[in-house]
Write a protein that holds these residues in place. Structure first.
Motif, PDB file in Angstrom:
ATOM      1  N   THR A  12       0.828  -1.204   0.000  1.00 63.12           N
ATOM      2  CA  THR A  12       0.000   0.000   0.000  1.00 63.12           C
ATOM      3  C   THR A  12       0.861   1.253   0.000  1.00 63.12           C
ATOM      4  OG1 THR A  12      -0.221   0.161   2.427  1.00 63.12           O
ATOM      5  CG2 THR A  12      -1.825  -1.212   1.248  1.00 63.12           C
ATOM      6  N   GLY A  13       0.350   2.277  -0.677  1.00 64.75           N
ATOM      7  CA  GLY A  13       1.060   3.542  -0.773  1.00 64.75           C
ATOM      8  C   GLY A  13       0.181   4.716  -0.415  1.00 64.75           C
ATOM      9  N   ALA A  14       0.617   5.895  -0.798  1.00 68.13           N
ATOM     10  CA  ALA A  14      -0.010   7.136  -0.365  1.00 68.13           C
ATOM     11  C   ALA A  14      -1.487   7.231  -0.730  1.00 68.13           C
ATOM     12  CB  ALA A  14       0.740   8.323  -0.975  1.00 68.13           C
ATOM     13  N   GLY A  15      -1.869   6.598  -1.843  1.00 74.35           N
ATOM     14  CA  GLY A  15      -3.244   6.724  -2.305  1.00 74.35           C
ATOM     15  C   GLY A  15      -4.275   6.233  -1.315  1.00 74.35           C
ATOM     16  N   ILE A  16      -3.966   5.154  -0.586  1.00 75.75           N
ATOM     17  CA  ILE A  16      -4.951   4.609   0.349  1.00 75.75           C
ATOM     18  C   ILE A  16      -5.135   5.551   1.539  1.00 75.75           C
ATOM     19  CG2 ILE A  16      -3.296   3.186   1.633  1.00 75.75           C
ATOM     20  CD1 ILE A  16      -5.459   1.015   1.789  1.00 75.75           C
ATOM     21  N   ILE A  88       0.741  -7.101   5.126  1.00 74.61           N
ATOM     22  CA  ILE A  88       0.731  -5.765   4.526  1.00 74.61           C
ATOM     23  C   ILE A  88       2.115  -5.141   4.622  1.00 74.61           C
ATOM     24  CG2 ILE A  88      -0.237  -3.433   4.658  1.00 74.61           C
ATOM     25  CD1 ILE A  88      -2.774  -4.701   5.867  1.00 74.61           C
ATOM     26  N   VAL A  89       2.599  -4.638   3.494  1.00 76.22           N
ATOM     27  CA  VAL A  89       3.820  -3.838   3.450  1.00 76.22           C
ATOM     28  C   VAL A  89       3.394  -2.451   2.984  1.00 76.22           C
ATOM     29  CG1 VAL A  89       6.090  -3.518   2.404  1.00 76.22           C
ATOM     30  CG2 VAL A  89       5.263  -5.835   2.910  1.00 76.22           C
ATOM     31  N   THR A  90       3.556  -1.463   3.844  1.00 75.85           N
ATOM     32  CA  THR A  90       3.063  -0.136   3.492  1.00 75.85           C
ATOM     33  C   THR A  90       4.188   0.888   3.440  1.00 75.85           C
ATOM     34  OG1 THR A  90       1.450   1.594   4.040  1.00 75.85           O
ATOM     35  CG2 THR A  90       2.521   0.477   5.906  1.00 75.85           C
ATOM     36  N   GLN A  91       4.055   1.818   2.515  1.00 80.75           N
ATOM     37  CA  GLN A  91       4.968   2.953   2.444  1.00 80.75           C
ATOM     38  C   GLN A  91       4.495   4.085   3.350  1.00 80.75           C
ATOM     39  OE1 GLN A  91       6.361   3.908  -1.701  1.00 80.75           O
ATOM     40  NE2 GLN A  91       4.841   2.377  -2.264  1.00 80.75           N
ATOM     41  N   PRO A 159      14.866  -5.271   3.260  1.00 79.68           N
ATOM     42  CA  PRO A 159      15.129  -6.707   3.089  1.00 79.68           C
ATOM     43  C   PRO A 159      14.005  -7.589   3.634  1.00 79.68           C
ATOM     44  CG  PRO A 159      17.102  -5.584   3.834  1.00 79.68           C
ATOM     45  CD  PRO A 159      15.983  -4.599   3.955  1.00 79.68           C
ATOM     46  N   HIS A 160      13.439  -7.207   4.770  1.00 82.20           N
ATOM     47  CA  HIS A 160      12.322  -7.963   5.332  1.00 82.20           C
ATOM     48  C   HIS A 160      11.125  -7.904   4.396  1.00 82.20           C
ATOM     49  CE1 HIS A 160       9.397  -8.685   8.938  1.00 82.20           C
ATOM     50  NE2 HIS A 160       9.497  -9.731   8.157  1.00 82.20           N
ATOM     51  N   ALA A 161      10.870  -6.711   3.817  1.00 84.43           N
ATOM     52  CA  ALA A 161       9.768  -6.573   2.873  1.00 84.43           C
ATOM     53  C   ALA A 161       9.961  -7.483   1.667  1.00 84.43           C
ATOM     54  CB  ALA A 161       9.649  -5.114   2.429  1.00 84.43           C
ATOM     55  N   CYS A 162      11.186  -7.587   1.188  1.00 85.71           N
ATOM     56  CA  CYS A 162      11.477  -8.477   0.058  1.00 85.71           C
ATOM     57  C   CYS A 162      11.150  -9.920   0.411  1.00 85.71           C
ATOM     58  CB  CYS A 162      12.949  -8.358  -0.347  1.00 85.71           C
ATOM     59  SG  CYS A 162      13.386  -6.791  -1.135  1.00 85.71           S
TER      60      CYS A 162
END
Length: 241
Positions: A12-16, A88-91, A159-162
């Motif tokens: 998820t990114g800024a849009g949400i 979930i991986v979020t920016q 690295p964890h996100a990968c």
């Protein structure tokens, strides 16, 4: 659901967050809430004017506390509550995923509702209320700073996100373009056979051929997908995509 259930990984990114009313940095004008990024979101800005940086993030923190999770956040949390394996991986630096009820959330760029030591990034302090002032020190005596990744800093959780994306059975990208880093690089970590769905009002124009496009805002697209998956009790790519 069983222990061997398929895993849904969501980027998820800024849009949400924008659909919950949180204004975000856009590359177009280089401004964030009328501030130049170089003045409030870089290590150099912190050295030059820490008081301005702290005041800027205190204002963003107030906005986050006032914001509420939208139907997209709730849809992901409800999938998890229904027994789906959702990671979930979020920016985003807000806590809207957690407040909606999601329990497995990795923040690539930090968390605005935490402070951290300026000399030891392992020393974190929750900020349930208030903010950070000059003179607020960590246990080692250094000034506290926002627990966020500034422009020009490394992303320690990458690295964890990968690793998380590498174990996806279905990849869902929401509120971020596949052409924007680090989302683009993260998508490349998914298994070759892993299907990917992009949820965005302009998804058809943004997504490569191998990505399924759902041309809807997150707050409409995610509840639609979640209802299909819960009804079938399985993850799948709907035929209408």
């Amino acid at each position: 659901m069983t222990d061997s259930q398929p895993r849904l990984v969501v980027l998820t990114g800024a849009g949400i967050s924008a659909e919950s009313g949180l204004k975000t940095f856009r590359d177009g004008d280089g401004l964030w809430e009328n501030h130049a990024i170089e003045d409030v979101a870089t290590p150099e800005a912190w050295v030059r004017d820490p008081e301005l940086v702290l005041r800027f993030y205190d204002e963003r923190r107030t906005q986050v506390r006032r914001a509420k999770p939208n139907p997209a956040h709730h849809a992901l949390a409800e999938l998890e509550q229904a027994g789906f394996d959702v990671r979930i991986v979020t920016q985003n630096i807000d806590d809207l995923h957690e407040r909606a009820g999601s329990r497995d959330v990795l923040h690539l760029h930090g968390e605005i509702l935490k402070a951290r030591s300026s000399i030891d990034p392992r020393l974190l302090y929750p900020l349930p209320r208030g903010g950070i002032k000059l003179g607020d020190l960590c246990d080692k005596g250094s000034q506290l700073r926002p627990h966020v990744v500034w422009f020009g800093e490394a992303v320690p959780t990458y690295p964890h996100a990968c690793d998380i994306v590498a174990e996806a059975d279905l990849l869902l990208v929401v509120g971020t373009s596949l052409s924007v880093m680090p989302a683009a690089m993260l998508v490349d970590q998914a298994p070759v056979e892993c299907p990917c769905i992009l949820v965005d009002p302009k998804a058809s124009h943004l997504s490569p051929r191998w990505v399924k496009a759902l041309d809807r805002p997150a707050s409409e697209g995610l509840p639609t997908l979640a209802e299909h998956w819960k009804r079938e009790n399985r993850l799948w790519v709907p035929e209408w995509l």
